[in-house]
Enzyme design. Structure first.
Site, PDB file in Angstrom:
ATOM      1  N   ASP A 176       3.061  -0.350  12.064  1.00  0.00           N
ATOM      2  CA  ASP A 176       1.990  -1.202  11.563  1.00  0.00           C
ATOM      3  C   ASP A 176       1.942  -2.709  11.950  1.00  0.00           C
ATOM      4  OD1 ASP A 176       0.830   1.219  10.416  1.00  0.00           O
ATOM      5  OD2 ASP A 176       1.428   0.815   8.424  1.00  0.00           O
ATOM      6  N   LYS A 204       0.762  -1.183   0.022  1.00  0.00           N
ATOM      7  CA  LYS A 204       0.021   0.014   0.084  1.00  0.00           C
ATOM      8  C   LYS A 204       0.882   1.236   0.034  1.00  0.00           C
ATOM      9  CE  LYS A 204      -2.784   0.506   3.729  1.00  0.00           C
ATOM     10  NZ  LYS A 204      -2.521   2.173   4.323  1.00  0.00           N
TER      11      LYS A 204
END
Length: 431
Positions: free
Chosen positions: A308, A21
């Site tokens: 993350d 992403k």
């Protein structure tokens, strides 16, 4: 409200991880700022990536979405007609917001930024300070994303602390080379999330723009540069692969495909973290896998460069022998949710022993997770996926509420989970 019942299972087989992403955002932006036409291959249309595509369209790029690639006709073309009033809907994408604010100041007119969820709580003071220095007009609504900016960014010297989100730095790095004059960004403290800066500079270089990086202390930026169109393929995402590496560390048997072992992605740190905890990694021609041959053990995990992956490595730590400490994790409190609180609450419900600190976690390993009750995703994609992986070792089923938030980054996650043997009961689906 959408609900899934997840029962203990052993995931096994091959999985192609989604494209990165972080790199997808950057490649689409660089292509949209280029002259000519670019093709970006291996694109997954998550909510965040769709937000960036729509944002660049608002600024004049023509972007055609195909099955797994986009064709981008850049903004800097003869037939461009720029809207003088633009609305950029960032949805819940912090990257889209912070990348697009300075980029929007390349153009005349007014840009309005809107969004949802916790996005309005993400700090923007770094940009507000620049606006005040340069006379750029803006207004915003406290604690919600409803902001308007008007003006054009000017080249010059910019001083930013290193302990803020690297997204501010990336937004300026994208923009400053296109200005009519040279610029310099000085970083006043030790920089966090260096890997995201590396991804930005690498992608920009691929599209013809060069920036001098002086040991992350300053960035020297020549003005009047141009992005050049090209064809580009996005590599697999280590932040998503981390869920499968964690599953393997917990006893599953998954071959994870489409990863670049030489990747610049900071979330590749998952390999080092799980390796310290006892996982052995094996690289094959087209895949990577790991397994634990003895037992999982505790370690110290620095979250500053890889925020993350913290929810899912917390899960692994929860069933590792000894006490694991996660440090430098304060920024997880201003993600899609307060991830430190969310992962503590939900894993403790099912039998973990986690203590929440101001900027980290203390995790006492337990022998097993019980399950047997309802858990909540906090409408955060990484919490939802972590809880799904947790279900593979829970003695009793768990019921996951608001699972559809995975669309933010990995829309097909539960399809892949089921394909690998995940035991999903969809009786609870629906509004």
């Amino acid at each position: 409200m959408k609900v899934l019942k997840l029962t203990k299972s052993k995931l096994k087989g091959n999985v192609m991880v989604p494209p990165s992403k972080s790199i997808s955002h950057r490649a689409i932006i660089c292509a949209a700022l280029a002259t000519g036409v670019s093709t970006i291959e291996n694109i997954d249309y998550s909510d965040d990536i769709n937000a960036t595509i729509d944002a660049m369209r608002q600024l004049g790029a023509i972007i055609d979405k195909n099955e797994d690639k986009v064709v981008v006709k850049g903004i800097y073309r003869e037939d461009i007609v720029t809207n003088l009033v633009r609305v950029i809907d960032c949805n819940e994408s912090g990257s889209t917001l912070r990348f697009m604010v300075p980029i929007s100041l390349l153009f005349e007119g007014i840009t309005k930024f809107i969004g949802r969820g916790n996005l309005g709580k993400r700090p923007l003071e770094t940009y507000f300070d620049i606006f005040k220095e340069q006379g750029i007009k803006y207004n915003h609504v406290e604690n919600q994303l409803n902001m308007m900016v008007k003006g054009k960014l000017k080249p010059g010297e910019f001083s930013l602390p290193g302990n803020i989100s690297s997204q501010f730095i990336t937004g300026l790095l994208f923009t400053l080379p296109l200005l009519d004059g040279d610029s310099k960004i000085t970083i006043s403290t030790e920089i966090e999330s260096k890997s995201y800066i590396d991804l930005t500079l690498s992608c920009m270089r691929s599209f013809g723009v060069e920036i001098k990086n002086n040991c992350y202390k300053e960035f020297i930026i020549k003005g009047n540069q141009k992005y050049v169109s090209r064809d580009y393929r996005v590599e697999g995402d280590y932040s998503q692969a981390a869920f499968y590496f964690a599953a393997n560390a917990l006893g599953c048997d998954i071959d994870i495909k489409d990863l670049n072992i030489n990747s610049l992605q900071g979330d590749k740190e998952v390999i080092d973290i799980l390796g310290r905890m006892g996982a052995k990694f094996y690289t094959y021609k087209d895949s990577i896998k790991c397994r634990v041959e003895d037992e999982l053990t505790s370690t110290i995990i620095d979250a500053s460069q890889c925020p993350d992956i913290i929810p899912v490595v917390t899960l692994v730590a929860a069933v590792s022998k000894g006490k694991t400490e996660i440090i430098n994790a304060g920024r997880l409190r201003i993600k899609e949710c307060d991830r430190l609180r969310a992962i503590t609450n939900e894993l403790n419900k099912i039998g973990a022993k986690i203590e929440e600190k101001e900027d980290g976690l203390i995790i006492e390993g337990v022998d097993e997770l019980k399950g047997g009750l309802e858990v909540w995703s906090w409408k955060d994609h990484r919490i939802a996926m972590t809880l799904a992986i947790a279900s593979t070792i829970c003695k009793e089923p768990i019921v996951l509420v608001d699972y559809d938030c995975v669309a933010k980054s990995y829309p097909r996650f539960f399809e892949d989970f089921k394909m690998l043997g995940g035991n999903i009961d969809e009786w609870g689906m629906g509004e």
